[in-house]
Write an enzyme that holds these catalytic residues in place. Structure first.
Site, PDB file in Angstrom:
ATOM      1  N   TYR A  51       7.938 -26.763  -8.997  1.00  0.00           N
ATOM      2  CA  TYR A  51       7.879 -27.623  -7.808  1.00  0.00           C
ATOM      3  C   TYR A  51       6.524 -28.313  -7.716  1.00  0.00           C
ATOM      4  O   TYR A  51       6.448 -29.530  -7.479  1.00  0.00           O
ATOM      5  CB  TYR A  51       8.142 -26.768  -6.574  1.00  0.00           C
ATOM      6  CG  TYR A  51       8.134 -27.519  -5.266  1.00  0.00           C
ATOM      7  CD1 TYR A  51       9.186 -28.348  -4.903  1.00  0.00           C
ATOM      8  CD2 TYR A  51       7.075 -27.373  -4.364  1.00  0.00           C
ATOM      9  CE1 TYR A  51       9.193 -29.020  -3.690  1.00  0.00           C
ATOM     10  CE2 TYR A  51       7.073 -28.035  -3.147  1.00  0.00           C
ATOM     11  CZ  TYR A  51       8.132 -28.860  -2.817  1.00  0.00           C
ATOM     12  OH  TYR A  51       8.127 -29.523  -1.613  1.00  0.00           O
ATOM     13  N   THR A  89      10.818 -25.513   8.059  1.00  0.00           N
ATOM     14  CA  THR A  89      12.161 -26.005   7.765  1.00  0.00           C
ATOM     15  C   THR A  89      12.901 -24.932   6.972  1.00  0.00           C
ATOM     16  O   THR A  89      12.341 -23.889   6.620  1.00  0.00           O
ATOM     17  CB  THR A  89      12.097 -27.290   6.938  1.00  0.00           C
ATOM     18  OG1 THR A  89      11.394 -27.014   5.720  1.00  0.00           O
ATOM     19  CG2 THR A  89      11.384 -28.405   7.690  1.00  0.00           C
TER      20      THR A  89
END
Length: 264
Positions: free
Chosen positions: A158, A195
């Site tokens: 990532y 989130t």
């Protein structure tokens, strides 16, 4: 965000159906933009567009597909007569240690995070440049991450894709300038926010034994953050609205950290 006025502008937000993308779509709409919520999640995306009300719309978009991008941009221009802002927000994070690297997981992140952003820039440029279907210039805002600026365990793939978005942003800004496209290109580096993706990262790093619990993982992030808290969706969304507006008219090829100082 009354100081930001995007009235009359059309903005397309990828991954806009939920999470950070939804927050960005709402902020742009609140600032007066006509928003296209673009996502592969048709039900959620259509529901958000309906919630936002007229004139906002949903369009199906697989950011890894060149053909899907062509169709989404053409639909946006057909409906609103132009395209002024593209926010490349869609992203994917897979948590794994380097010793456990799964090539297919890395390929998925490369395709969604990096290729998806590159295709977004491609189609924004083609639409916004002087000979394009929109033809009035505009702005592209890419979502990198604090992961591009810090060494946090278990997110190597990532982090690599988000670092790539940083470099891609700067090259794109230079190309646009040299070729006279009239399109500004910037990126933002969000810090960890609560989130679904952020919560998943905390849980999975704890499962790997890197932290005692998800709460301990979150505390470690807060301890690294001078502002002393996690980020909130509004923190990022407001910055994106700023970069979409004339208030940032001389900001180009830049990376804006929105991480409370974590990545300094």
């Amino acid at each position: 965000m009354t100081q930001i006025d995007l009235t009359g502008r059309t903005a397309l937000v990828t991954g806009g159906a939920q999470g950070l993308g939804e927050g960005i779509a709402r902020a742009l709409a609140d600032a007066g933009a006509q928003v296209i919520v673009a996502d592969i999640q048709d039900d959620l995306g259509a529901k958000l567009a309906e919630t936002l009300g007229e004139p906002h719309r949903f369009v199906h978009l697989d950011v890894t597909s060149d053909e899907s991008w062509s169709a989404a941009v053409a639909s946006s221009i057909e409906q609103f007569g132009g395209l002024d802002v593209v926010v490349n927000n869609a992203g994917l994070e897979v948590t794994q240690l380097l010793v456990d690297t799964e090539p297919d997981d890395v390929r998925r992140m490369l395709e969604v995070n990096l290729l998806g952003t590159m295709l977004g820039i491609k189609h924004a440029f083609r639409a916004m440049r002087p000979d394009g279907a929109a033809g009035q210039g505009g702005t592209v805002i890419n979502l990198a991450s604090v992961a591009a600026t810090i060494a946090f365990p278990a997110i190597a793939g990532y982090s690599a894709t988000k670092s790539g978005i940083d470099r891609l942003t700067r090259v794109a800004a230079m190309e646009s300038g040299k070729l006279g496209y009239g399109v500004r290109v910037n990126c933002v580096y969000p810090g960890l926010i609560a989130t679904a993706m952020g919560q998943k990262l905390a849980a999975e790093t704890a499962q790997l034994g890197l932290f005692e619990s998800p709460e301990a993982a979150v505390s470690a992030v807060v301890d690294l953050t001078p502002s002393g808290r996690l980020g909130e969706i509004a923190d990022i969304a407001d910055a994106v609205a700023f970069l979409a507006s004339d208030a940032s008219r001389f900001v180009n090829g830049a990376g804006l950290p929105i991480d409370g100082g974590m990545g300094m």
